[in-house]
Design an enzyme around this catalytic site. Structure first.
Site, PDB file in Angstrom:
ATOM      1  N   HIS A 249     -25.788  -3.237  20.706  1.00 39.13           N
ATOM      2  CA  HIS A 249     -24.824  -4.213  21.226  1.00 39.13           C
ATOM      3  C   HIS A 249     -23.466  -3.885  20.611  1.00 39.13           C
ATOM      4  CE1 HIS A 249     -22.890  -8.005  22.124  1.00 39.13           C
ATOM      5  NE2 HIS A 249     -23.951  -8.394  22.815  1.00 39.13           N
ATOM      6  N   ARG A 269     -16.332 -12.099  25.099  1.00 40.95           N
ATOM      7  CA  ARG A 269     -15.567 -11.276  26.051  1.00 40.95           C
ATOM      8  C   ARG A 269     -15.638 -11.874  27.453  1.00 40.95           C
ATOM      9  NH1 ARG A 269     -18.521  -6.417  25.841  1.00 40.95           N
ATOM     10  NH2 ARG A 269     -19.948  -7.453  24.401  1.00 40.95           N
TER      11      ARG A 269
END
Ligand code: FAD
Length: 645
Positions: A249, A269
């Protein structure tokens, strides 16, 4: 034979995360007496840590969304290596599974007009993740547990016992799947607290044990992710596929050292957070690969407009699939443009008002304040890649979740392979758990209902499983045999394993390093045979780790062997020496099986590899599914033979 308690059930589910609980509910509703067994406390499965949401094309936030778009995104994210039938079932059935959760009491965040709210995530064309703030996994597990309790209350009304039809064995670990004449006959287990052994006999076992992250040093995964289900399947004779694909990740915490690896959700995000390097540049614009060029904004202005007007602008490259973002961060740090603690900057503070950040990302706000003394409403976070998820797993029949070659064995959730291809999109795990957890429970129940006779657990296998589990207390493990060398500390072995996997089979891979990793694994396997523990069987974490080491060493070898074999870069597998995706590998699965059946009895020479690797061509993608893509796009992925067909 030592006395070991035995109980008889119809279906045993190993694991009480989202996949396990959903499977157990389905099997019990199909009339099967079902046992659920889990290593940790009931309710503390990994699923509870899931933050961002569940991907399902309900079309609440954008009515253009549908299962076909979700299928397309999933295949693109997995670089077309996905088991396409699984990706199809997943995309078709995910919305029903989310609606179902709501009817069972889940309380999702809402849109202004009262529908289930859906948020953006990397690789998803439309806002698609149903969520509860950044604590979605908690709500999912709470709801499934509530459903289980309501089924147990029904059983109590009908039979006088809450456990009659559905029982949870918590803080118990399965160390072997038992078989009789090739068919599953049950599982061998120990209670973590008392150290007592017991056997759950059942003709069907569903593996739902999650992932393998604890084989790597920097990981978002918790202590129980030691690849147990992967190893249990291998040892029972079922193959694993796609093990070279491990997801790093892009955003884990990098500071302070004690929390390195803890996840920073992609929702940051998705909700507008941007990545910058030490020069203040939004560097992701420099890392958009050709296959995604048309789908992503080329300027910051366009990327920013997309949040308000997604129909007329392209998404910002911070929302590329995870493998792309992780590689980009890695490259920036390597080029000397990293943050003070070896990551990059992730900023929401300049993008949203403080109160919105606190409402939409409450766990992140709390996590950074408590663990790093960083106020994310006022300053950027420092983030870097962390080992997060394994795409590889037990090879299963896509419809029924039945493991290949072992009648009675099923697998669902992160332990199963195929669904996500070479890279999983965020949010597609929680939906995967529900879709395939349900299917595994359903088909396990059907399998049991169709049986004429039930295989009984063989007492010799129970004895062997007991001897294997007790080995760390034995003379050999305890180091009394000087010719076999001194006893080894399981914690030291674990640290060395994690360091090797991190350094040599991590986010960027090279041939020589992976070959070295295999040598180190061989050496660790020999030493692990001498892993010794002191004390007794009552709550003894060192003993538990010594048992888990067998599993981590097996799965690590699968990852290293498959990664060395695949000479291309694709999704979660990046080769420095083969940096491009190669279409000739598109339809190749690498299959890992136990090399020598003697390893099953613990007699094989541990210095030799335990894994046999072979190549298997994947089934051709169905024509109507291919027709969902433009031909221009397919040319980037499919082999020449596939295109000519
Ligand atoms: P788990 O939930 O891990 O359950 C595994 C179970 O197996 C546990 O009960 C464990 O005790 C048990 N077990 C393991 N070994 C044994 C054994 N030998 N004997 C008995 N029991 C055993 N995905 C998303 O889709 N959306 C997200 O927002 C998201 N956020 C995430 C955030 C974090 C921090 C992490 C780490 C992951 C996130 N993921 C997310 C991924 C997702 O949470 C996992 O892939 C998923 O929860 C796995 O579910 P599972 O049911 O397969 O396994």
């Amino acid at each position: 034979m030592a006395h070991v308690d035995r109980q008889t059930w119809d279906v045993v589910v190993v694991g009480a995360g989202g996949a396990g609980l959903r499977a157990a509910i389905e099997a019990r509703e199909a009339g099967m007496r079902t046992a659920v067994i889990c290593k940790s406390l009931f309710g503390k499965a990994h699923t509870v840590m899931a933050e961002g949401g569940i991907a399902a094309s309900m079309g609440n936030a954008n009515e253009n969304d549908n299962w076909q778009v979700h299928f397309r995104d999933t295949m693109r994210g997995g670089k077309f290596l996905n088991q396409w039938r699984m990706a199809e079932l997943h995309a078709r059935e995910a919305p029903d599974r989310v609606w179902e959760l709501e009817t069972w009491g889940a309380l999702f965040d809402r849109t202004a007009d009262g529908r289930i709210s859906q948020r953006n995530f990397g690789g998803h064309e439309y806002p698609r993740l149903a969520h509860v703030g950044d604590r979605t996994g908690l709500e999912l597990i709470r709801t499934l547990q509530q459903k289980i309790v309501s089924l147990q209350q029904e059983d109590e009304r009908d039979s006088g016992s809450y456990d009659a039809g559905l029982k949870v064995f918590q803080e118990c670990t399965v160390t072997r799947v038992l078989k009789k004449d090739g068919r599953v006959s049950g599982v061998f287990c120990y209670q973590r607290e008392s150290g007592r052994f017991f056997v759950l006999e059942a003709p069907a076992v569903v593996l739902a044990t999650g992932g393998i992250g604890k084989s790597f040093k920097v990981t978002s995964n918790s202590w129980e992710y030691t690849g147990d289900g992967h190893a249990l399947a291998l040892l029972a004779g079922a193959p694993l596929i796609n093990m070279e694909f491990v997801q790093f990740h892009p955003t884990g915490m990098v500071w302070p050292p004690s929390v390195k690896g803890i996840l920073v959700t992609e929702s940051v995000r998705g909700d507008g957070g941007v990545l910058r390097n030490s020069d203040g540049n939004r560097f992701m614009f420099d890392y958009i690969p050709d296959v995604f060029k048309e789908k992503y904004a080329q300027t910051e202005a366009e990327g920013d407009r997309w949040y308000e007007d997604p129909d007329n602008n392209r998404r910002p490259p911070e929302l590329l699939p995870r493998d792309e973002v992780a590689r980009a961060i890695n490259a920036e740090v390597k080029a000397g443009r990293g943050s003070p603690h070896g990551g990059v900057f992730l900023d929401v503070s300049t993008r949203m008002p403080a109160e919105v950040i606190k409402r939409r990302l409450p766990s992140m706000h709390h996590q950074f304040k408590e663990l790093a003394d960083v106020d994310i409403t006022a300053e950027p976070m420092e983030v870097g890649p962390t080992c997060h998820y394994v795409m590889g797993g037990v090879e299963v029949d896509p419809d029924s979740a039945a493991a290949t070659g072992v009648p009675g064995l099923f697998a669902a959730g992160e332990v199963a392979g195929g669904m996500h291809g070479s890279n999983r999109l965020g949010g597609n795990s929680l939906s995967d758990l529900l879709v395939f957890g349900r299917r595994a429970g359903l088909y396990a129940a059907e399998y049991v209902a169709a049986l004429r006779d039930r295989p009984a657990a063989d007492p010799r296998d129970i004895d062997a499983a007991e001897a294997e589990a007790l080995r760390p207390f034995s003379a050999e493990g305890g180091g009394q045999h000087a010719d076999r060398g001194p006893a080894e500390n399981p914690y030291t072995l674990h640290q060395e394993l994690q360091q090797s996997m991190n350094d040599l089979v991590g986010i960027i891979r090279r041939e020589g390093e992976m070959a070295e990793a295999l040598e180190r694994l061989a050496e660790l396997r020999v030493r692990a045979r001498r892993a010794g523990v002191e004390g007794h069987r009552q709550y003894n974490p060192g003993w538990h780790l010594a048992i888990d080491l067998r599993n981590m060493l097996l799965v690590s070898e699968c990852v290293a062997r498959a990664a060395l074999e695949r000479e291309e870069s694709r999704g979660g597998h990046t080769r420095d020496d083969h940096p491009d995706m190669d279409r000739r590998w598109r339809n190749v699965n690498l299959v890992c099986e136990l090399a020598d059946t003697r390893a099953d009895s613990g007699e094989a020479d541990p210095a030799l590899g335990q894994i046999r690797l072979s190549r298997r061509e994947t089934p051709p993608i169905r024509r109507d599914l291919l027709e969902l893509f433009d031909k221009d796009e397919l040319v980037k992925y499919l082999t020449d033979e596939e295109l000519s067909r």
